[in-house]
Design a protein around this motif. Structure first.
Motif, PDB file in Angstrom:
ATOM      1  N   LEU A  26      48.288  16.827  -4.002  1.00 16.67           N
ATOM      2  CA  LEU A  26      48.696  18.233  -4.018  1.00 16.67           C
ATOM      3  C   LEU A  26      49.771  18.482  -5.067  1.00 16.67           C
ATOM      4  O   LEU A  26      49.784  19.538  -5.719  1.00 16.67           O
ATOM      5  N   ILE A  61      50.842  22.258  -6.308  1.00 16.12           N
ATOM      6  CA  ILE A  61      51.219  22.904  -5.052  1.00 16.12           C
ATOM      7  C   ILE A  61      52.597  22.404  -4.629  1.00 16.12           C
ATOM      8  O   ILE A  61      52.884  21.208  -4.662  1.00 16.12           O
ATOM      9  N   TRP A  77      55.843  25.232   5.431  1.00 18.76           N
ATOM     10  CA  TRP A  77      54.413  25.542   5.405  1.00 18.76           C
ATOM     11  C   TRP A  77      54.165  27.036   5.517  1.00 18.76           C
ATOM     12  O   TRP A  77      53.313  27.591   4.811  1.00 18.76           O
ATOM     13  N   LEU A  87      54.107  29.171   2.269  1.00 23.12           N
ATOM     14  CA  LEU A  87      53.058  29.042   1.254  1.00 23.12           C
ATOM     15  C   LEU A  87      52.115  30.231   1.345  1.00 23.12           C
ATOM     16  O   LEU A  87      51.908  30.791   2.432  1.00 23.12           O
ATOM     17  N   GLU A 101      46.237  31.994   0.955  1.00 20.67           N
ATOM     18  CA  GLU A 101      45.092  31.411   0.264  1.00 20.67           C
ATOM     19  C   GLU A 101      45.293  29.918   0.023  1.00 20.67           C
ATOM     20  O   GLU A 101      44.359  29.119   0.150  1.00 20.67           O
ATOM     21  N   THR A 102      46.526  29.531  -0.314  1.00 21.61           N
ATOM     22  CA  THR A 102      46.823  28.117  -0.547  1.00 21.61           C
ATOM     23  C   THR A 102      46.698  27.313   0.743  1.00 21.61           C
ATOM     24  O   THR A 102      46.114  26.215   0.769  1.00 21.61           O
ATOM     25  N   ARG A 103      47.224  27.864   1.830  1.00 25.12           N
ATOM     26  CA  ARG A 103      47.160  27.158   3.108  1.00 25.12           C
ATOM     27  C   ARG A 103      45.715  26.962   3.539  1.00 25.12           C
ATOM     28  O   ARG A 103      45.330  25.880   3.990  1.00 25.12           O
ATOM     29  N   TRP A 108      43.050  26.879   1.672  1.00 23.01           N
ATOM     30  CA  TRP A 108      42.347  25.936   0.793  1.00 23.01           C
ATOM     31  C   TRP A 108      42.703  24.500   1.163  1.00 23.01           C
ATOM     32  O   TRP A 108      41.825  23.635   1.244  1.00 23.01           O
ATOM     33  N   ILE A 109      43.976  24.230   1.413  1.00 23.02           N
ATOM     34  CA  ILE A 109      44.401  22.871   1.762  1.00 23.02           C
ATOM     35  C   ILE A 109      43.747  22.414   3.066  1.00 23.02           C
ATOM     36  O   ILE A 109      43.316  21.268   3.193  1.00 23.02           O
ATOM     37  N   THR A 125      39.007  23.743   2.667  1.00 18.74           N
ATOM     38  CA  THR A 125      38.064  23.712   1.551  1.00 18.74           C
ATOM     39  C   THR A 125      37.103  22.529   1.650  1.00 18.74           C
ATOM     40  O   THR A 125      37.444  21.463   2.181  1.00 18.74           O
ATOM     41  N   SER A 148      40.256  17.962   2.318  1.00 19.20           N
ATOM     42  CA  SER A 148      40.971  18.916   3.165  1.00 19.20           C
ATOM     43  C   SER A 148      41.217  18.304   4.540  1.00 19.20           C
ATOM     44  O   SER A 148      40.546  17.359   4.963  1.00 19.20           O
TER      45      SER A 148
END
Length: 740
Positions: free
Chosen positions: A192, A197, A203, A206, A209-211, A213-214, A217, A252
């Motif tokens: 990451l 990131i 957390w 963030l 969208e980032t959360r 994706w992590i 995804t 992920s």
């Protein structure tokens, strides 16, 4: 006492030496209920199972083709001079249910096969639907399993809340708890950083969208990884395209959890990732595990899953009219279907009647076998034998009364009498005095356990045992053993368990006293094991944040023992729960985690013994550590047998032969290791000691070795009891220890 009947003949044994048996010779009658008694470890099972049943199986396998023999688990020829007059034998031993939750009451009794055929051939189909064959009604086959949940009845999903329990933490502080521990999780965090990131902000701060994706995804980008560099240094290294330590693949959190859950062979890893998953009813089959076309077929107004979730007593009531030939017009419209329905239901009702007679009418066909008690499972297997109507067979049973309430023992005895009346012989290993008193013939083995047993003290009608002064069984059977006065202690607190809903328990609340011995009683199937062994143990373990100490790792698939049909809700703990600091579970599972485990290694005693040997003068001179005295690793063990002490000779069509290793002669160690002595004993000689001998040998090593008698004696000054004190420290595999 039972009057000895006219026996049909005798089985004669001469010179039995299996395990601890000492040249045992005896005669036992055929066509009778023969009960083998004696203290735990005396040699009862070695005589009944290890000698009589093993020889009967060996003789049977000699009658089949060499190729077919390879399909059987062969126990090998017993160590005995001769056995005469022995009929074919069937063994019903105590054992835990199949390790997979897909095994059920229906599959153990083969009733599920009948029910599937009944629905296939005599079920009511929707107009225009083609026939569904029997395989299509099984959730364990590709033809029948729901394609969405793969026949499990439930689907598992993960959420942000389940995988990130504390959003105030940063990624570097392990906010994503579902990621693997140690290097695996650090690897994902380093990836990451390479992806740009920020892993050092809470957390929750963030971007969404980032959360997402992590966590969710399906992409698996491969990026250069620079472990040990700060985020700023990593960004500069990526920009300059410097040579990375390695290329890392991102996964992920969701992908890691689901992949581990479905593919790992480690029960511990499976349990860990399961804590981050949320189970829900399958939206396609609604928990019924089957394809829609199978669920569309009905019999007596219910689909096959609803049928399988009815108590067996209700199933018998539902199907009995069809077995009696109920007139509903089907015979005129489809005579072949009516005939199939009557034949199948006749067979089904006959099998159900046997189960009802054994007091199992409260079970349902879909109940998974790991949730059954050993007593229930053995009665299920006994029911299949009662229905088979065999003649002239010896049934060898291992404590069939185990787990039975006295009210249910009469049903068991009636079933055994039915087998005997059909012309069979019954050889029963038993401790329950109610069963012992109903025997036609007693074989008492003893007088003690282990090397202090292995002798037949008495063989004859039960009344004759009264005269055998060396028999410990006689003192209890005839009431000559004085009873100790019992003074109940006062509880130091109370543990409340509320909201218990599982199997037949519905919103139950119960209070357990602390600091005392509590017995939970009730008839078989009343819910004792569900309450204590499952709900209480699981809820308390979760509260303490631990697994139940002393519990063997379950096999894959055994982690979740609840049925898909169960209405399960989490129980709640209350009152003095803070007074409980630790949970230890003791059950009937084999204690050994591996075939190499034995009494000394399982109790931890061997770790201390190895340290004592490592401190011996010769060991210090040669630079030996405690690891040198382990038979599980290279260095000190015999490499020819790899520390087993014996070698196996594969004979292809015959049972494998085991012989002492020709190099170490059964000691497990090489000559250099055996040069080291502690108090003039080698490490192999210490493993050959009984617990009693080891107690005396290590008595002066109070500071260095936990006293080996603790396991058998219950603590210093408490008299030893049971089989364990007479076993050698290296006796067998711990996985093969008796349950006592």
């Amino acid at each position: 006492m039972a009057t000895p009947p006219e026996f049909s003949g005798f089985v004669e044994v001469r010179g039995a030496r299996e395990h601890n048996l000492k040249e045992v010779s005896l005669r036992v009658p055929r066509g009778a209920l023969v009960v083998f008694t004696g203290v735990s470890g005396s040699g009862k099972s070695s005589l009944a199972f290890g000698t009589l049943y093993a020889e009967a199986q060996r003789r049977y396998l000699e009658s089949v083709s060499p190729y077919a023999r390879r399909l059987f688990h062969q126990v090998g020829a017993p160590d005995v001079d001769a056995i005469e007059g022995l009929p074919p034998a069937v063994a019903l031993q105590q054992q835990r249910g199949a390790p997979t939750a897909r095994s059920s009451v229906g599959s153990v009794t083969t009733l599920s096969n009948l029910v599937r055929m009944l629905y296939s051939r005599a079920g009511t189909y929707p107009p225009g639907q083609g026939i569904v064959y029997a395989e299509g009604f099984s959730p364990n086959t590709p033809e029948g399993a729901c394609p969405n949940c793969h026949g499990q009845g439930r689907v598992y999903e993960v959420t942000e809340a389940s995988m990130v329990p504390d959003p105030s933490l940063t990624i570097r502080e392990r906010a994503i708890a579902a990621w693997p521990l140690a290097w695996g999780g650090q690897n994902q965090r380093d990836i990451l950083v390479s992806l740009g990131i920020d892993v050092d902000v809470p957390w929750r701060e963030l971007p969404r969208e980032t959360r997402e994706w992590i966590l969710f995804t399906d992409e698996q980008p491969v990026v250069p990884v620079y472990p040990g560099l700060s985020p700023a240094e990593t960004r500069r290294a990526v920009k300059r395209k410097l040579e990375p330590s390695y290329m890392g693949t991102f996964s992920s959190a969701r992908r890691h959890v689901l992949h581990t859950f479905t593919t790992t062979e480690s029960a511990a890893m499976r349990r860990r990732v399961q804590t981050y998953m949320i189970a829900a009813e399958c939206p396609v089959c609604h928990g019924k595990r089957l394809r829609p076309e199978a669920l569309a077929v009905r019999f007596a107004g219910v689909d096959i899953t609803e049928f399988s979730r009815l108590p067996l007593s209700q199933v018998a009531t539902l199907t009995r009219p069809y077995a009696d030939g109920v007139e509903d017009g089907l015979a005129q419209q489809h005579p072949e279907q009516a005939l199939a329905r009557q034949r199948l239901t006749e067979d089904l009702v006959a099998r159900l009647d046997v189960l009802l007679d054994l007091g199992l009418g409260y079970l349902h066909l879909e109940r998974s076998t790991p949730t059954l008690s050993p007593g229930e499972l053995q009665r299920l297997r006994l029911a299949t034998q009662l229905y088979s109507n065999l003649f002239g067979v010896v049934y060898v049973l291992d404590e069939p009364s185990a787990g039975l309430h006295p009210a249910d023992t009469e049903a068991l005895l009636s079933a055994l009498n039915g087998l005997k009346a059909a012309g069979n012989s019954l050889f029963v290993v038993e401790h329950d005095l109610t069963v012992v008193r109903r025997a036609d013939w007693l074989v008492d083995v003893g007088p003690g356990a282990g090397n202090q047993g292995g002798e037949v003290l008495y063989s004859g009608p039960p009344d004759g045992l009264r005269e055998i002064r060396s028999s410990q069984t006689a003192r209890y059977l005839f009431g000559t053993e004085p009873q100790d006065e019992h003074r109940p202690r006062t509880p130091t607190g109370w543990l409340e368990l509320s909201g218990v809903t599982r199997h037949n328990l519905r919103d139950l609340t119960v209070r357990f006293p602390l600091g005392v011995l509590t017995s939970v009683t009730g008839v078989s199937g009343s819910g004792k094991s569900t309450l204590v062994s499952q709900v209480l143990a699981e809820t308390l373990a979760a509260h303490l944040g631990q697994g139940a100490e002393g519990e063997a790792d379950p096999s894959p698939g055994e982690d979740d023992l609840t049925d898909a049909s169960d209405d399960v809700s989490p129980a709640r703990l209350g009152e003095d729960v803070a007074a409980v600091a630790r949970l230890v579970r003791v059950d009937q599972r084999p204690i050994g985690r591996t075939p190499r485990s034995n009494m000394a290694t399982y109790t931890g005693l061997f770790d201390h013994v190895r340290r004592l040997f490592a401190g011996a003068p010769l060991a210090r001179e040669r630079g030996y550590t405690a690891g040198r005295f382990s038979f599980n690793v290279k260095g000190g063990r015999c490499e020819h047998c790899q520390g087993e002490g014996w070698v196996m000779v594969e004979l292809l069509f015959l049972p494998s032969v085991y012989a002492p290793c020709p190099v170490c002669h059964g000691t497990r160690y090489n000559d250099e290791t055996l040069d080291v002595r502690y108090r003039d004993r080698t490490i192999a000689e210490v493993l050959g000691m009984t617990v009693d001998t080891a107690w005396d040998f290590f008595r002066d090593d109070v500071g260095g070795v936990p006293q080996p008698g603790h396991a058998a004696r219950g603590g210093p000054g408490v008299p030893a009891a049971g089989a364990a004190r007479h076993r050698t420290l290296g006796w067998r595999s711990a996985a093969h220890q008796t349950r006592h």
